[in-house]
Write an enzyme that holds these catalytic residues in place. Structure first.
Site, short mmCIF file in Angstrom:
data_model
loop_
_atom_site.label_atom_id
_atom_site.label_comp_id
_atom_site.label_asym_id
_atom_site.label_seq_id
_atom_site.Cartn_x
_atom_site.Cartn_y
_atom_site.Cartn_z
N ASP A 80 0.85 -1.35 0.04
CA ASP A 80 -0.15 -0.05 -0.06
C ASP A 80 0.76 1.26 0.15
O ASP A 80 0.26 2.41 -0.17
CB ASP A 80 -0.86 0.01 1.15
CG ASP A 80 -0.35 -0.20 2.53
OD1 ASP A 80 0.84 -0.45 2.47
OD2 ASP A 80 -0.78 0.10 3.53
N GLU A 99 11.62 -3.72 12.48
CA GLU A 99 12.73 -3.28 11.98
C GLU A 99 14.16 -3.37 12.42
O GLU A 99 15.11 -3.83 11.92
CB GLU A 99 12.58 -1.72 11.10
CG GLU A 99 11.33 -1.63 10.29
CD GLU A 99 10.04 -1.68 10.76
OE1 GLU A 99 9.85 -1.73 12.32
OE2 GLU A 99 8.91 -1.32 10.18
N1 UDP Z 1 -0.33 -8.02 5.31
C1 UDP Z 1 -0.37 -9.42 5.43
N2 UDP Z 1 -1.27 -9.91 6.02
C2 UDP Z 1 -2.17 -9.37 6.99
C3 UDP Z 1 -1.94 -7.75 7.01
C4 UDP Z 1 -1.17 -7.16 6.14
O1 UDP Z 1 0.36 -10.14 4.28
O2 UDP Z 1 -2.86 -9.78 7.77
C5 UDP Z 1 0.92 -7.31 4.56
C6 UDP Z 1 -0.06 -5.98 3.65
O3 UDP Z 1 -0.51 -6.37 2.48
C7 UDP Z 1 1.38 -5.11 3.78
C8 UDP Z 1 2.10 -5.35 4.75
O4 UDP Z 1 1.76 -6.74 5.32
O5 UDP Z 1 2.04 -5.29 2.45
C9 UDP Z 1 1.90 -4.24 6.04
O6 UDP Z 1 0.53 -4.35 6.41
P1 UDP Z 1 -0.13 -3.03 6.25
O7 UDP Z 1 0.22 -1.94 5.02
O8 UDP Z 1 -1.37 -3.04 6.56
O9 UDP Z 1 0.51 -2.34 7.57
P2 UDP Z 1 0.61 -0.90 7.96
O10 UDP Z 1 0.99 -0.04 6.83
O11 UDP Z 1 -0.56 -0.53 8.89
O12 UDP Z 1 1.67 -0.70 8.99
MN MN Z 2 0.74 -0.31 5.03
#
Ligand code: UDP
Ligand code: MN
Length: 244
Positions: free
Chosen positions: A108, A194
């Site tokens: 995203d 990280e």
């Molecule tokens: N993701 C995943 N499984 C989940 C939730 C997230 O594979 O149950 C992936 C999501 O598609 C993205 C990454 O993990 O590529 C980080 O997730 P997200 O963007 O929701 O996290 P945030 O931006 O809130 O840190």
């Molecule tokens: Mn994200």
């Protein structure tokens, strides 16, 4: 030849998944010597993602690993297993002879093409600013004399590496030379993925600042709004089945 950039993207099924992957592919297909490792959070490779990848114009590897339900709770780190599956694939399919740079590209975020030019020269571990994280417009490493000397961040400045997943890249040979380095669930606090990973493979003083000594934002931690689907029909569906 240029080192290949390996972008690791964990992804999971939801209404916007194909739209997110489409947006990413439009950036990635413009990057020379690029290999996309897409890891689905699912019990099998899905048809939707398989079909998408086959047509997206980016060289890719399609993997999957399902996150156990007990790890899918609020406040828990996301995509740990998926990123580790990609690291395992690299260790099994690439060797000392391959030159490459490994980067974690969530589905995203928003990526500038310049970011890939910057990370291409990563010798060990490189680092740069990220927009919209740490409770600020951006978070960045503070650089003095070509070295990282601190962090500009609005959140937990005590983190050993106060960076987002999108804020660093690792030379492929560092991944291969540290075969046990991986993302941790056990003992990893929220937001520490990280740091927990980076401290297994580098030191702050060895980080290579990119993006004009970490003064340019070339990647943004954007988050996509959930589409409004309250009016989806329950019974009288469309006459054709359309993939979205
Ligand atoms: N993701 C995943 N499984 C989940 C939730 C997230 O594979 O149950 C992936 C999501 O598609 C993205 C990454 O993990 O590529 C980080 O997730 P997200 O963007 O929701 O996290 P945030 O931006 O809130 O840190
Ligand atoms: Mn994200």
């Amino acid at each position: 030849a240029l080192p290949i950039i390996y972008a690791i993207t964990p992804t999971y099924g939801r209404p916007v998944q194909k739209a997110e992957l489409t947006r990413l592919s439009h950036a990635f297909r413009q990057v020379p010597r690029f290999h996309w490792i897409v890891v689905e959070d699912s019990t099998a490779r899905t048809e939707l993602v398989a079909r998408f990848l086959a047509r997206c114009g980016v060289p890719y590897t399609h993997l999957h690993v399902f996150t156990p339900r007990r790890f899918k709770r609020a406040g828990m780190p996301r995509a740990t297993e998926q990123r580790n599956a990609a690291l395992t694939w690299l260790r099994q399919h690439r060797s000392r002879r391959d030159s490459g740079v490994v980067f974690f590209a969530d589905d995203d975020n928003t990526y500038s093409l310049e970011l890939f030019e910057e990370m291409r020269s990563t010798r060990g571990v490189s680092i740069w600013p990220v927009g919209f994280v740490g409770g600020r417009a951006y978070e960045r490493p503070l650089v003095s004399g070509g070295k990282v000397v601190g962090w500009y961040t609005g959140w937990r400045p005590d983190r050993p590496f106060a960076t987002d997943m999108a804020g660093f890249a690792v030379n492929l040979q560092v991944i291969l030379a540290n075969p046990r380095a991986q993302f941790k669930r056990r003992g990893s606090q929220p937001g520490m993925q990280e740091s927990d990973f980076l401290k297994q493979i580098t030191k702050v003083t060895d980080l290579e600042p990119k993006a004009n000594n970490c003064t340019r934002v070339l990647v943004w931690h954007t988050r996509t709004e959930k589409p409004h689907l309250a009016n989806e029909p329950k019974h009288r569906k469309d006459t054709v089945a359309i993939e979205v």
